[in-house]
Design a protein around this motif. Structure first.
Motif, PDB file in Angstrom:
ATOM      1  N   THR A   1      15.364   2.892  -1.737  1.00 16.36           N
ATOM      2  CA  THR A   1      15.772   2.351  -0.720  1.00 16.36           C
ATOM      3  C   THR A   1      16.494   1.154  -0.909  1.00 16.36           C
ATOM      4  OG1 THR A   1      14.100   3.152   0.500  1.00 16.36           O
ATOM      5  CG2 THR A   1      15.024   1.287   1.555  1.00 16.36           C
ATOM      6  N   LEU A   2      17.739   0.901  -0.675  1.00 14.49           N
ATOM      7  CA  LEU A   2      18.338  -0.674  -0.682  1.00 14.49           C
ATOM      8  C   LEU A   2      17.876  -1.838  -0.018  1.00 14.49           C
ATOM      9  CD1 LEU A   2      22.073   0.659  -1.002  1.00 14.49           C
ATOM     10  CD2 LEU A   2      20.579   0.282  -2.828  1.00 14.49           C
ATOM     11  N   PRO A   3      17.484  -3.034  -0.634  1.00 10.12           N
ATOM     12  CA  PRO A   3      17.094  -4.137   0.300  1.00 10.12           C
ATOM     13  C   PRO A   3      18.130  -4.302   1.326  1.00 10.12           C
ATOM     14  CG  PRO A   3      17.263  -4.882  -2.212  1.00 10.12           C
ATOM     15  CD  PRO A   3      17.899  -3.213  -2.131  1.00 10.12           C
ATOM     16  N   GLU A   4      19.404  -4.269   1.321  1.00 13.59           N
ATOM     17  CA  GLU A   4      20.200  -4.315   2.797  1.00 13.59           C
ATOM     18  C   GLU A   4      19.938  -3.542   3.673  1.00 13.59           C
ATOM     19  OE1 GLU A   4      23.111  -2.610  -0.580  1.00 13.59           O
ATOM     20  OE2 GLU A   4      21.360  -3.912  -0.587  1.00 13.59           O
ATOM     21  N   ASN A   5      19.195  -2.246   3.360  1.00 17.68           N
ATOM     22  CA  ASN A   5      18.789  -1.346   4.612  1.00 17.68           C
ATOM     23  C   ASN A   5      17.713  -1.935   5.214  1.00 17.68           C
ATOM     24  OD1 ASN A   5      20.929   0.075   3.715  1.00 17.68           O
ATOM     25  ND2 ASN A   5      19.784   1.810   3.117  1.00 17.68           N
ATOM     26  N   ILE A   6      16.645  -2.490   4.370  1.00 20.39           N
ATOM     27  CA  ILE A   6      15.768  -3.133   4.934  1.00 20.39           C
ATOM     28  C   ILE A   6      16.149  -4.316   6.143  1.00 20.39           C
ATOM     29  CG2 ILE A   6      13.009  -4.318   4.623  1.00 20.39           C
ATOM     30  CD1 ILE A   6      13.593  -1.512   3.948  1.00 20.39           C
ATOM     31  N   ARG A   7      17.162  -5.135   5.415  1.00 16.83           N
ATOM     32  CA  ARG A   7      17.556  -6.091   6.317  1.00 16.83           C
ATOM     33  C   ARG A   7      18.224  -5.812   7.557  1.00 16.83           C
ATOM     34  NH1 ARG A   7      19.104  -8.312   0.933  1.00 16.83           N
ATOM     35  NH2 ARG A   7      21.286  -7.482   1.303  1.00 16.83           N
TER      36      ARG A   7
ATOM     37  N   THR B   1      12.109   6.952   6.929  1.00 12.28           N
ATOM     38  CA  THR B   1      12.122   6.241   5.604  1.00 12.28           C
ATOM     39  C   THR B   1      13.434   6.960   4.915  1.00 12.28           C
ATOM     40  OG1 THR B   1      10.464   7.954   5.052  1.00 12.28           O
ATOM     41  CG2 THR B   1       9.695   5.639   5.281  1.00 12.28           C
ATOM     42  N   HIS B   2      13.826   8.406   5.572  1.00 11.76           N
ATOM     43  CA  HIS B   2      14.686   9.005   4.970  1.00 11.76           C
ATOM     44  C   HIS B   2      16.140   8.214   5.327  1.00 11.76           C
ATOM     45  CE1 HIS B   2      17.482  12.385   3.958  1.00 11.76           C
ATOM     46  NE2 HIS B   2      17.925  12.227   5.071  1.00 11.76           N
ATOM     47  N   LEU B   3      16.119   7.958   6.633  1.00 12.82           N
ATOM     48  CA  LEU B   3      17.147   7.117   7.079  1.00 12.82           C
ATOM     49  C   LEU B   3      17.551   5.731   6.328  1.00 12.82           C
ATOM     50  CD1 LEU B   3      19.217   7.599   9.568  1.00 12.82           C
ATOM     51  CD2 LEU B   3      17.915   5.924  11.046  1.00 12.82           C
ATOM     52  N   LEU B   4      16.316   5.116   5.992  1.00 11.02           N
ATOM     53  CA  LEU B   4      16.440   3.795   5.233  1.00 11.02           C
ATOM     54  C   LEU B   4      16.868   4.127   3.887  1.00 11.02           C
ATOM     55  CD1 LEU B   4      12.900   2.295   6.571  1.00 11.02           C
ATOM     56  CD2 LEU B   4      15.212   1.497   7.164  1.00 11.02           C
ATOM     57  N   ALA B   5      16.514   5.225   3.377  1.00  9.97           N
ATOM     58  CA  ALA B   5      16.870   5.693   1.980  1.00  9.97           C
ATOM     59  C   ALA B   5      18.524   6.190   1.692  1.00  9.97           C
ATOM     60  CB  ALA B   5      16.117   6.628   1.443  1.00  9.97           C
ATOM     61  N   VAL B   6      18.913   6.720   2.734  1.00 11.28           N
ATOM     62  CA  VAL B   6      20.105   7.532   2.510  1.00 11.28           C
ATOM     63  C   VAL B   6      21.433   6.928   3.525  1.00 11.28           C
ATOM     64  CG1 VAL B   6      19.092   9.614   1.572  1.00 11.28           C
ATOM     65  CG2 VAL B   6      19.861   9.394   4.127  1.00 11.28           C
ATOM     66  N   SER B   7      20.950   6.184   4.655  1.00 10.11           N
ATOM     67  CA  SER B   7      22.192   5.763   5.528  1.00 10.11           C
ATOM     68  C   SER B   7      22.409   4.523   5.244  1.00 10.11           C
ATOM     69  CB  SER B   7      21.345   5.931   7.084  1.00 10.11           C
ATOM     70  OG  SER B   7      21.191   7.258   7.151  1.00 10.11           O
ATOM     71  N   GLY B   8      23.548   3.998   6.212  1.00  9.04           N
ATOM     72  CA  GLY B   8      23.938   2.832   5.999  1.00  9.04           C
ATOM     73  C   GLY B   8      23.477   1.638   7.387  1.00  9.04           C
TER      74      GLY B   8
ATOM     75  N   GLY C   1       0.637  -1.067   0.033  1.00  4.53           N
ATOM     76  CA  GLY C   1      -0.069  -0.069  -0.143  1.00  4.53           C
ATOM     77  C   GLY C   1       1.148   1.179  -0.053  1.00  4.53           C
ATOM     78  N   MET C   2       0.440   2.027   0.858  1.00  2.00           N
ATOM     79  CA  MET C   2       1.386   3.475   1.115  1.00  2.00           C
ATOM     80  C   MET C   2       2.929   3.170   1.396  1.00  2.00           C
ATOM     81  SD  MET C   2       1.206   6.659   3.622  1.00  2.00           S
ATOM     82  CE  MET C   2       1.884   5.745   4.946  1.00  2.00           C
ATOM     83  N   MET C   3       3.185   1.922   2.046  1.00  2.63           N
ATOM     84  CA  MET C   3       4.650   1.644   1.989  1.00  2.63           C
ATOM     85  C   MET C   3       4.785   0.384   1.265  1.00  2.63           C
ATOM     86  SD  MET C   3       4.617   1.459   6.411  1.00  2.63           S
ATOM     87  CE  MET C   3       3.458   2.570   7.278  1.00  2.63           C
ATOM     88  N   ALA C   4       5.060   0.914  -0.012  1.00  2.00           N
ATOM     89  CA  ALA C   4       4.868  -0.121  -1.108  1.00  2.00           C
ATOM     90  C   ALA C   4       5.968  -1.260  -1.175  1.00  2.00           C
ATOM     91  CB  ALA C   4       4.851   0.520  -2.341  1.00  2.00           C
ATOM     92  N   GLY C   5       7.162  -0.789  -1.042  1.00  2.68           N
ATOM     93  CA  GLY C   5       8.371  -1.497  -0.917  1.00  2.68           C
ATOM     94  C   GLY C   5       8.666  -1.834  -2.405  1.00  2.68           C
ATOM     95  N   SER C   6       8.471  -1.155  -3.572  1.00  4.68           N
ATOM     96  CA  SER C   6       8.718  -1.491  -4.683  1.00  4.68           C
ATOM     97  C   SER C   6      10.081  -0.825  -4.984  1.00  4.68           C
ATOM     98  CB  SER C   6       7.590  -0.767  -5.858  1.00  4.68           C
ATOM     99  OG  SER C   6       7.416   0.682  -5.379  1.00  4.68           O
TER     100      SER C   6
END
Length: 343
Positions: A316-322, A281-288, A26-31
């Protein structure tokens, strides 16, 4: 524990082996662009073909080690049901409403929803995903956000102040369809429903209008979901501290909040109830890894469920989600969370 056991136990406030980590859809799509490119997932097929939608949901879950599948990957299906023209975007730009189908609230009231092709595709994708040890999360848009997808937001926000009765009637009209779509998703196999209403933020419409107009409509949808025996998660964007009094009577099973909200300050307003989030989500997109892990461990001290705080950037990188998953594992060791019995 299986992902299904972990998530459903967390929503029931039962013991878990660790905090579940989800990207709801949905809003947090994950694409995620990197994932789409890496595996050559065709675009826009993940929005328009059930096999691709379900396949990408599996790919996202497996790659990021999530505790859920979540579909659809946008917030535009209900608007399309009401006749909005949708721009499906590209791998870096998610679908959006390209043209409002109504110029007035009366015109919104006059429109009867007709399930679009993507509506049916979402249900088919849920059916394909259901029945495994990974739970399927279905997603619906909130009533204020749907209304501002059908008519110019300026018209809607002006009417909040000048014609509350017309707004209430219009929201009731939209709410019936949102609840219908949620119930269809449940029938198809969704085990959790997330309702996201970013347009209902108190910072946008104000606390009084949220209490008198948005909250009753949201309440109706949440009760319809829970009436089917399915847990409901509610997401409201922005700083919701001033909305706590209006949110408390709504029987959500988990409340998803933005990164601007202090979970520790919010928790006393909802004793014994689950909070979800709220990794920036900013952190997830730009940080390590290190910064994300620290933020996620901090959130896991209060959150029953770890998730992005709002809509994820496609970059956003998959490794940041991990990193959130690693944080949940670390928090379990730190907090000595004890596993529940299987079931």
């Amino acid at each position: 524990m299986t992902p299904r056991q972990r998530l459903l136990c967390a929503l029931r406030a039962e013991a878990v082996d660790r905090v579940p980590v989800i990207i709801p859809g949905g809003m947090m799509a994950g694409s995620l662009y990197a994932l789409l490119q890496q595996k050559s997932v065709s675009y826009p097929d993940l929005h328009t073909r059930a096999t691709v939608m379900a396949g990408y949901a599996r790919l996202l879950q497996e790659t990021c080690e999530l505790d859920n599948y979540g579909v659809p990957f946008c917030m535009t299906i209900e608007a399309e049901d009401f006749g909005a023209r949708i721009d499906l975007g590209d791998p870096l730009k998610e679908p959006r409403v390209a043209h409002y189908p109504a110029a007035t609230l009366d015109a919104v009231l006059a429109r009867e929803p007709v399930p679009c092709r993507r509506h049916e595709i979402t249900l088919e994708a849920i059916y394909r995903l259901a029945g495994s040890t990974v739970p399927v999360i279905g997603n619906v848009i909130g009533p204020i956000s749907l209304l501002t997808s059908l008519a110019d937001p300026a018209i809607v926000y002006r009417a909040l102040a000048t014609d509350g009765m017309k707004i209430a009637a219009t929201l009731d009209h939209l709410t019936r369809h949102i609840a219908f779509f949620a119930e269809e998703q449940i029938k198809a196999g969704a085990e959790v429903i997330v309702l996201a209403d970013p347009g209902a933020s108190g910072e946008i419409i104000g606390g009084e209008y949220f209490k008198t107009l948005a909250a009753p409509a949201i309440n109706q949808i949440i009760r319809a979901v829970r009436g089917r025996g399915i847990p409901a998660v509610l997401h409201i964007c922005g700083n919701i501290m001033a909305l706590a009094g209006a949110l408390a009577p709504i029987p959500w099973d988990a409340l998803s909040v933005d990164s601007v909200v202090s979970l520790k300050k919010l928790k006393p307003f909802f004793p014994g109830r689950a909070l979800m989030g709220n990794v920036s989500t900013h952190l997830l997109a730009v940080s390590g890894h290190d910064r994300i892990t620290r933020a996620a461990i901090h959130a896991a001290e209060v959150s029953a469920i770890l998730a992005p705080a709002c809509g994820l950037s496609t970059t956003t990188l998959p490794e940041n989600i991990r990193s959130m998953v690693r944080a949940a594992q670390g928090a379990a060791r730190k907090l000595t969370i004890r596993p529940a019995a299987d079931g």
